[in-house]
Every structure is written in structure tokens, then in C-alpha cells.
Design an enzyme around this catalytic site. Structure first.
Site, PDB file in Angstrom:
ATOM      1  N   ASN A  13       0.972  -1.138  -0.077  1.00 36.47           N
ATOM      2  CA  ASN A  13       0.099  -0.065   0.021  1.00 36.47           C
ATOM      3  C   ASN A  13       0.805   1.329  -0.035  1.00 36.47           C
ATOM      4  O   ASN A  13       1.668   1.551   1.202  1.00 36.47           O
ATOM      5  CB  ASN A  13      -0.999  -0.087   1.284  1.00 36.47           C
ATOM      6  CG  ASN A  13      -1.762   1.278   1.554  1.00 36.47           C
ATOM      7  OD1 ASN A  13      -1.750   2.160   0.448  1.00 36.47           O
ATOM      8  ND2 ASN A  13      -2.154   1.597   2.579  1.00 36.47           N
ATOM      9  N   TRP A  14       0.971   1.789  -1.104  1.00 33.46           N
ATOM     10  CA  TRP A  14       1.882   2.968  -1.273  1.00 33.46           C
ATOM     11  C   TRP A  14       1.326   4.098  -0.758  1.00 33.46           C
ATOM     12  O   TRP A  14       1.974   5.353  -0.441  1.00 33.46           O
ATOM     13  CB  TRP A  14       2.067   3.211  -2.525  1.00 33.46           C
ATOM     14  CG  TRP A  14       3.213   2.387  -3.350  1.00 33.46           C
ATOM     15  CD1 TRP A  14       3.736   1.286  -2.715  1.00 33.46           C
ATOM     16  CD2 TRP A  14       3.768   2.665  -4.646  1.00 33.46           C
ATOM     17  NE1 TRP A  14       4.881   0.597  -3.660  1.00 33.46           N
ATOM     18  CE2 TRP A  14       4.702   1.479  -4.805  1.00 33.46           C
ATOM     19  CE3 TRP A  14       3.485   3.310  -5.764  1.00 33.46           C
ATOM     20  CZ2 TRP A  14       5.490   1.408  -6.089  1.00 33.46           C
ATOM     21  CZ3 TRP A  14       4.224   3.167  -7.084  1.00 33.46           C
ATOM     22  CH2 TRP A  14       5.278   2.206  -7.036  1.00 33.46           C
ATOM     23  N   LYS A  15       0.277   4.300  -0.281  1.00 33.14           N
ATOM     24  CA  LYS A  15      -0.491   5.455   0.308  1.00 33.14           C
ATOM     25  C   LYS A  15      -0.174   6.679  -0.560  1.00 33.14           C
ATOM     26  O   LYS A  15      -0.229   6.283  -1.729  1.00 33.14           O
ATOM     27  CB  LYS A  15       0.130   5.694   1.865  1.00 33.14           C
ATOM     28  CG  LYS A  15      -0.053   4.332   2.769  1.00 33.14           C
ATOM     29  CD  LYS A  15       0.258   4.685   4.154  1.00 33.14           C
ATOM     30  CE  LYS A  15       0.005   3.146   4.691  1.00 33.14           C
ATOM     31  NZ  LYS A  15       0.190   3.486   5.996  1.00 33.14           N
ATOM     32  N   HIS A  99      -9.449   1.604   4.880  1.00 36.69           N
ATOM     33  CA  HIS A  99      -8.013   1.728   5.437  1.00 36.69           C
ATOM     34  C   HIS A  99      -8.242   2.509   6.842  1.00 36.69           C
ATOM     35  O   HIS A  99      -8.841   3.549   6.555  1.00 36.69           O
ATOM     36  CB  HIS A  99      -7.017   2.240   4.655  1.00 36.69           C
ATOM     37  CG  HIS A  99      -5.605   2.068   5.222  1.00 36.69           C
ATOM     38  ND1 HIS A  99      -5.289   2.941   5.908  1.00 36.69           N
ATOM     39  CD2 HIS A  99      -4.580   1.362   5.008  1.00 36.69           C
ATOM     40  CE1 HIS A  99      -3.926   2.842   6.493  1.00 36.69           C
ATOM     41  NE2 HIS A  99      -3.550   1.655   5.884  1.00 36.69           N
ATOM     42  N   GLU A 101      -6.577   5.076   7.801  1.00 34.11           N
ATOM     43  CA  GLU A 101      -6.294   6.493   7.459  1.00 34.11           C
ATOM     44  C   GLU A 101      -7.556   7.232   6.764  1.00 34.11           C
ATOM     45  O   GLU A 101      -7.758   8.165   6.921  1.00 34.11           O
ATOM     46  CB  GLU A 101      -5.169   6.533   6.591  1.00 34.11           C
ATOM     47  CG  GLU A 101      -3.667   6.167   7.447  1.00 34.11           C
ATOM     48  CD  GLU A 101      -2.477   5.612   6.618  1.00 34.11           C
ATOM     49  OE1 GLU A 101      -2.614   5.585   5.370  1.00 34.11           O
ATOM     50  OE2 GLU A 101      -1.867   5.261   7.429  1.00 34.11           O
ATOM     51  N   GLU A 170      -5.232  -4.705  10.436  1.00 31.14           N
ATOM     52  CA  GLU A 170      -4.044  -3.664  10.706  1.00 31.14           C
ATOM     53  C   GLU A 170      -4.246  -2.769  11.999  1.00 31.14           C
ATOM     54  O   GLU A 170      -5.322  -1.961  12.083  1.00 31.14           O
ATOM     55  CB  GLU A 170      -4.313  -2.444   9.368  1.00 31.14           C
ATOM     56  CG  GLU A 170      -3.915  -3.191   8.178  1.00 31.14           C
ATOM     57  CD  GLU A 170      -3.193  -2.235   7.272  1.00 31.14           C
ATOM     58  OE1 GLU A 170      -2.224  -2.427   6.815  1.00 31.14           O
ATOM     59  OE2 GLU A 170      -3.958  -1.086   7.165  1.00 31.14           O
ATOM     60  N   GLY A 176       2.745   2.417  10.599  1.00 33.73           N
ATOM     61  CA  GLY A 176       3.726   3.548  10.492  1.00 33.73           C
ATOM     62  C   GLY A 176       4.452   3.940  11.930  1.00 33.73           C
ATOM     63  O   GLY A 176       5.069   4.932  11.953  1.00 33.73           O
ATOM     64  N   SER A 216       3.584  -2.103  10.337  1.00 31.90           N
ATOM     65  CA  SER A 216       5.136  -2.076  10.277  1.00 31.90           C
ATOM     66  C   SER A 216       5.515  -3.384  10.092  1.00 31.90           C
ATOM     67  O   SER A 216       6.630  -4.007  10.718  1.00 31.90           O
ATOM     68  CB  SER A 216       5.467  -1.655  11.736  1.00 31.90           C
ATOM     69  OG  SER A 216       5.163  -0.331  12.133  1.00 31.90           O
ATOM     70  N   GLY A 237       3.175  -1.173   4.150  1.00 34.07           N
ATOM     71  CA  GLY A 237       3.168   0.475   3.969  1.00 34.07           C
ATOM     72  C   GLY A 237       4.291   0.618   3.479  1.00 34.07           C
ATOM     73  O   GLY A 237       5.132   0.544   2.308  1.00 34.07           O
TER      74      GLY A 237
END
Ligand code: 13P
Length: 258
Positions: A13-15, A99, A101, A170, A176, A216, A237
Site C-alpha cells: 500500500n503505497w499510500k 483503511h 487512514e 491492521e 507507521g 510495520s 506500507g
């Protein structure tokens, strides 16, 4: 992992990272060092503007490209949004939905559910994200919270479509932060997710659904996490932005399983 019953999936997941030009560079490097054997399914979910570049670069490979979100509606006056059928037409196989976020930006469980239904209608594989906050974990309500998120996300999903779903556990406190859940903590919740699916769809389907861990995960801890029986892969990520690190995680998925 349990390769006998379900697929192992390593997904990035490149975000909000990388431009189309950087995507081209990444893909060239990734392709040159990608493991050759067909050990597991590999997906890269990238920013919408990078999808065409990623799809073109990975055309002859076994890497599936995905998006990081979609809108639940088929079309219409939704400025700035992207519908599931547009993603399919652009060459996507996957879409991340729910997600944390995005949930933090206000996405509700009802919206997550509507997006899942729309993705399935268009034959996209939704990677449905669920996870508890540190506060919820400390209150001892992790399992209740996860059950609720899974049940909401899957509401109205018919049995014949459920096998396209991938669930990603997650824990928000691990994303992160460099604070990975221990393999035991991650396994406990992934096993719980399978139990929730079993109660909804029966043992055969629950056994066939891939459940990923994210938070992570990196080239150092992947092996141990993937050794757990109910962790069928990873949603990665930071470490998916560096070809060598991502490749090492794919290699960690090539281990003997039960
Ligand atoms: P990190 O691997 O950077 O912690 O991110 C995990 C994640 O949110 C993947 O969706």
C-alpha cells in the site's frame, strides 16, 4: 499461512507516495529482482494517477495492481471521486477499502460496506481493512470491535462473491509506528476474524479466505508473522516503497507451511 486452503498474498500500500515517474523507476527495479517462482500472489496498490504506469509496467508479470480507494456509486456528480468500474477499466485487480487512514478522515462502516459491494459488483478484489486503536486494545474490546467492523463490511455480500474478499487486520497502533504486533497478537485477531467469517458463511468459506496482517511489517519481521497459521500474507506500507525490502517480504512468504 496455510497454502493448502488459501492463497498467500503480499500486497503493498503505497499510500500518498510516488509520482508516475517514480512508479516507472520502481517497477523497472522491482521487475529486475522479483523472485521467479510462483510462491504467492503479489499486489501493489498505488495512487490513482500511478495506476496506468504501474499496469503497463507489470503487464507481463504476475503482479496485480490495485487502487487505494473507490467510490461506492457507479457514476455521477461526485467531483474528484473514482468509481470501481473505472479502476477495472484502468487494469486494477484489487482495491483497498476501509483503511484506517481513510476511516480517520470520516469514512463510516456503512460507506465501507457500500464500497465493498460496488467493488465486488465490478469483479474487483476488495482488501478490506479492519483494526483497533490502542485505547480499544487497552479497554479489552479488540475482538468485539473487529467483529463489528467485519460484519458491517461484509453485510449483504452473497456467498458466491465472498471468495473475492481479502481481509487485512491492521492494528492502528502498529501502522507507521515501527511497533509491530507480536506474531501471537496478530495471530489471535486474524484467527478471530476467521471465526467471525465462519459464523457468517460456514467453515469451508472461512478456510478459503486470505487474511493479511498490516502494521510495520518489514523484511525482518515478515517471516515470523507469516509463519502463523491464520496470517495469509501482509499489507505493507513503508517497506513496499523500496523494491529490495518488498522482495525480501515476498521471499519470506516462501516458507514451508503446515
Ligand atoms: P506500515 O507498513 O508503513 O506500518 O503501513 C501499514 C499499512 O497501513 C498498510 O496498509
Amino acid at each position: 499461512m496455510n497454502r493448502k486452503y488459501r492463497k498467500t498474498i503480499i500486497a503493498g500500500n503505497w499510500k500518498m507516495n510516488k509520482t508516475p515517474s517514480e512508479t516507472k523507476e520502481f517497477m523497472a527495479e522491482f521487475k529486475s529482482i522479483m523472485p521467479k517462482g510462483r510462491w504467492c500472489d503479489v499486489a501493489l496498490c498505488v495512487p490513482a494517477v500511478c495506476i496506468p504506469t504501474a499496469v503497463r509496467a507489470m503487464r507481463e508479470t504476475r503482479v496485480g495492481i490495485g487502487a487505494e480507494n473507490c467510490n461506492a456509486n457507479a457514476s455521477g456528480a461526485y467531483t474528484g471521486e473514482i468509481a470501481a468500474n473505472m479502476l477495472v477499466d484502468a487494469g486494477c485487480k484489487y482495491v483497498i477499502i476501509g483503511h484506517s487512514e481513510r476511516r480517520a478522515m470520516g469514512e463510516t462502516d456503512a460507506e465501507v460496506n457500500a464500497k465493498v459491494l460496488s467493488a465486488l459488483k465490478n469483479e474487483l478484489s476488495p482488501i478490506v481493512c479492519v483494526g483497533e486503536s490502542l485505547e480499544q486494545r487497552e479497554l479489552g474490546i479488540t475482538e468485539d470491535w473487529i467483529s463489528m467492523q467485519v460484519k458491517c463490511a461484509l453485510s449483504g455480500v452473497p456467498e458466491e462473491k465472498i471468495r473475492k474478499i481479502v481481509v487485512a487486520y491492521e492494528p492502528i497502533w502498529a501502522i507507521g509506528t515501527g511497533k509491530t504486533a507480536t506474531p501471537e497478537q496478530a495471530e489471535e485477531v486474524c484467527e478471530h476474524i476467521r471465526t467471525v467469517i465462519r459464523k457468517l458463511y460456514g467453515a469451508k468459506i472461512a478456510r478459503a479466505i486470505s487474511i493479511l496482517y498490516g502494521g510495520s511489517m518489514n523484511e525482518k519481521n515478515a517471516f515470523e508473522l507469516l509463519a502463523q497459521p491464520d496470517i495469509d500474507g501482509g499489507l505493507i506500507g513503508g517497506a513496499s516503497l523500496v523494491p529490495e525490502k518488498f522482495v525480501k517480504i515476498i521471499e519470506a512468504a516462501n516458507q514451508p507451511t503446515v
